[in-house]
Enzyme design. Structure first.
Site, PDB file in Angstrom:
ATOM      1  N   HIS A 478       3.681  28.170  57.027  1.00 31.06           N
ATOM      2  CA  HIS A 478       5.065  28.637  57.169  1.00 31.06           C
ATOM      3  C   HIS A 478       5.876  27.699  58.086  1.00 31.06           C
ATOM      4  CE1 HIS A 478       8.193  31.885  57.677  1.00 31.06           C
ATOM      5  NE2 HIS A 478       8.414  31.167  58.756  1.00 31.06           N
ATOM      6  N   GLU A 479       5.360  27.488  59.280  1.00 35.62           N
ATOM      7  CA  GLU A 479       6.095  26.640  60.233  1.00 35.62           C
ATOM      8  C   GLU A 479       6.177  25.210  59.719  1.00 35.62           C
ATOM      9  OE1 GLU A 479       7.789  28.117  62.309  1.00 35.62           O
ATOM     10  OE2 GLU A 479       6.735  30.038  62.285  1.00 35.62           O
ATOM     11  N   HIS A 482       9.128  24.903  57.489  1.00 34.62           N
ATOM     12  CA  HIS A 482      10.362  24.648  58.253  1.00 34.62           C
ATOM     13  C   HIS A 482      10.419  23.175  58.652  1.00 34.62           C
ATOM     14  CE1 HIS A 482      11.913  28.666  58.703  1.00 34.62           C
ATOM     15  NE2 HIS A 482      10.852  29.116  59.353  1.00 34.62           N
ATOM     16  N   HIS A 485      11.606  20.925  56.030  1.00 32.17           N
ATOM     17  CA  HIS A 485      13.068  21.043  55.873  1.00 32.17           C
ATOM     18  C   HIS A 485      13.782  20.101  56.843  1.00 32.17           C
ATOM     19  CE1 HIS A 485      16.507  24.219  55.203  1.00 32.17           C
ATOM     20  NE2 HIS A 485      16.710  23.107  54.537  1.00 32.17           N
TER      21      HIS A 485
HETATM   22 ZN   LIG Z   1      10.256  31.101  59.776  1.00 37.50          ZN
END
Ligand SMILES: [Zn+2]
Length: 686
Positions: A478-479, A482, A485
């Site tokens: 998940h991290e 990010h 991105h």
């Molecule tokens: Zn998040």
């Protein structure tokens, strides 16, 4: 009282060192005059001392002020270049020092850092207000905005042509000023400033209280093991401790944090919620939620309530089925006893082990931190062709923070720091931030991003590496999503780059990565036993997959409850005295939450909505879950999890930041609007 003492101490310290130029040398100033002298211009963490921050903040604020004075005093008529673009770059230095300081104050905190934060927070708020309420600056921006966006613009005047990103910057900048109070009537401006400053200070105190309350507690058990209130310690304890009274004790220690006592947040919530309402009213909105959502994809509180309540009955229904199972199990152990919140995790885990024969000890050996991290890297390589190379020579702020060069086509396009284990100076949870975002600077040079991923995974021991459970593996992916991105950003203007997208879109790049993490085909490749190197057996993959839908009633219900609680706080339309304990109970009763489940975070430690910027925004996890399941379904439907054409389109979303309307990009990628089908299916609700 405390503040005065601090100021005195700081001033005395400055006076003492003022005579000695050497000790005054501030690495930020040196960098601004030339270079950090490090690879990739990474801030030289070792050289930066706590006493350097305040002077750097002050100087950077002064520099931005001068830049803005130059814009407003420019005798030339306002243009995109001399006004909007000049403003965009006016606070570069301030952004640099703020990124370093606030990132480190989350993961290398101490009393001196806290003192700086307390001192600088109101100054930054006031500085921000000076800009947001700078009438001359706003008028110039408005003039440019109307040249391009107003129906009344004079068609005979030839305007310099702006590209799509420049038009987007113009629109976002103008809207940002309006949202920041530029249209606030003169007689309300002073109050508006006061509100911003008080809100900033209160959110900071809220966060510090939670950190202190969490660190203040420690329970030493009979076998002399220690339980703390950090999640990696507390949650396994709650899942496995057969002693009901002890569970209840630890439950209260966790859920009573900041509810009165030394680190009380109850009063802060009351004040904060009312101040936010007052500010929204001044800005022309009837609720704080209305103000916040106007800038999101969701647009209105009604849309958010609608989306959450669409899923709520399905979730609650499933949670009730789960409750009935656990109630029976408890009654077998303790005839007549009624299931309580502190029993839930214990029986949930027990049932999970009985039914799925899956427990952490069986799973963890296949998910060593190194293997999971490499697995995440490999997914990025397969999708986007990028690779990751650790470089121990790069500056670092802690020996546990590892730095990687991110390489695309032989070129380093970004730096990634990964900092995985708990420290007392680190706040709990997991997050991604930027020490520096990607941008093209004023001179036209592409500046590569420096990204940080911070987690709190169990430390390795002498004979065992750090072994993750499956949730933690998903957290890492998940991290890392990010981080991608931020790392893949290919924008021009910093305020539109990377993760600077509406916050109900910002979780899409992270949550979609969890889908690869849990997919059997991908798992088979990265989940290898840390001792034997064997791939995870099919049977265990199937068990994990089956276990994935188990417990979704509870997980979704506690998440939705927290999201709705957030919305209720920020949908009040009249100022009122709020007793958060009563408010929370009333709100959760109203939606029919069963007493065996509480909101994922109780109000006094609900940091997302009272400190970290998810106010009227906690729904976005659900909102983006709809998007991420729908997006991943595109890959699955194509028959190729790494479908190059889809990967290219998704990379375009990651590269574009907020330079294009996110929903437009999403529809381009998916070819249609998102639906909730994939999400409900995955949660076993359909
Ligand atoms: Zn998040």
């Amino acid at each position: 009282m405390k503040r005065n003492t601090l100021l005195t101490l700081c001033c005395a310290a400055l006076l003492l060192t003022a005579g000695c130029k050497k000790t005054m040398e501030n690495p930020f100033f040196a960098a601004w005059e030339g270079s950090w002298g490090t690879p990739y211009e990474i801030p030289d963490f070792q050289k930066i001392k706590t006493e350097h921050y305040m002077p750097a903040f002050e100087k950077a604020m002064q520099m931005q002020k001068e830049n803005i004075d130059a814009i407003v005093n420019n005798p030339d008529a306002p243009t995109f270049e001399n006004t909007v673009e000049a403003y965009e770059y006016s606070g570069e230095r301030l952004g640099e020092v703020a990124s370093v300081f606030f990132n480190l104050s989350e993961c290398e905190n101490n009393e001196a850092m806290e003192a700086v934060a307390e001192q600088v927070t109101p100054l930054l708020a006031a500085h921000g207000d000076d800009i947001a309420l700078n009438e001359k600056l706003f008028q110039r921006i408005k003039t440019v905005y109307e040249q391009y966006y107003s129906d009344n613009a004079d068609p005979t005047v030839a305007l310099p042509e702006l590209n799509a990103e420049q038009l987007r910057l113009l629109e976002e900048t103008y809207k940002g000023f309006v949202r920041g109070g530029a249209n606030v009537p003169a007689d309300k401006q002073e109050r508006f400033r006061e509100l911003n400053s008080q809100i900033a200070s209160l959110t900071l105190r809220f966060a510090q209280n939670v950190l202190k309350a969490t660190n203040a507690y420690k329970k030493v058990l009979d076998d002399s093991t220690e339980v703390t209130l950090s999640l990696p310690s507390w949650e396994p304890f709650m899942q496995t401790c057969p002693d009901r009274a002890l569970r209840e004790e630890l439950w209260h220690a966790y859920t009573d944090r900041c509810k009165g006592g030394d680190y009380d947040n109850l009063g802060i919530i009351d004040t904060l919620v009312n101040l936010r309402l007052e500010r929204a009213n001044i800005l022309g909105f009837t609720t704080h939620a209305g103000y916040v959502l106007d800038d999101c994809l969701a647009k209105t509180p009604e849309a958010v309530f609608g989306c959450l309540m669409d899923i709520w009955p399905h979730a609650l229904n499933l949670a009730k089925q789960e409750r009935d199972i656990y109630q029976k199990m408890l009654a077998a152990d303790e005839p007549g006893a009624k299931l309580q919140p502190w029993d839930w995790r214990y029986y949930s885990e027990k049932y999970r082990m009985e039914k799925y024969a899956l427990n952490d000890d069986e799973v963890r050996p296949y998910f060593s931190l190194d293997n999971v991290r490499q697995g995440a890297f490999n997914v990025a390589t397969k999708l986007y062709g990028i690779t990751f190379k650790e470089n121990p020579a790069l500056p670092t702020y802690d020996k546990e923070a590892h730095a990687y060069e991110v390489i695309d086509g032989g070129e380093v396009i970004g730096i990634l720091y990964m900092d995985f284990h708990p420290r007392e100076s680190k706040r709990s949870g997991a997050w991604m931030t930027e020490f520096r975002g990607q941008k093209v600077d004023r001179e036209g040079n592409n500046v590569i991003p420096i990204i940080q991923v911070v987690c709190n995974f169990t430390k390795p021991t002498a004979d065992k590496p750090s072994l993750l459970n499956f949730d933690e593996s998903e957290t890492l992916f998940h991290e890392f999503g990010h981080a991608l991105h931020g790392l893949l950003s290919k924008c021009h203007y910093p305020s539109l780059a990377g993760t600077n997208v509406p916050r109900d879109f910002v979780e899409l790049p992270s949550q979609i990565m969890e889908n690869w993490c849990r997919h059997p085909q991908v798992m088979k490749e990265y989940a290898k036993h840390y001792q034997t190197g064997e791939s995870i057996p099919d049977a265990l993959i199937e068990k994990i997959a089956a276990a994935q839908t188990y417990g979704q009633g509870f997980i979704t219900t506690e998440l939705l409850a927290a999201s709705l609680l957030d919305m209720y706080y920020h949908s009040i339309t009249e100022p009122q005295q709020i007793d958060p304990l009563k408010f929370e109970t009333d709100a959760l009763n109203h939606i029919g939450l069963i007493p065996e489940i509480i909101s994922r975070y109780k109000s006094p430690y609900f940091q997302h909505v009272f400190t970290t910027g998810y106010d009227a925004g906690y729904y976005s996890y659900t909102w983006t879950a709809i998007l991420d399941h729908d997006a991943f379904a595109a890959f699955v439907e194509s028959g190729d999890l790494f479908n190059p054409e889809l990967a290219k389109k998704f990379r375009h979303i990651l590269e574009s930041g907020n330079t294009i309307d996110p929903m437009t990009m999403y529809r381009d990628f998916r070819g249609q609007d998102p639906t909730v089908d994939a999400l409900l299916k995955r949660k076993g609700m359909k």
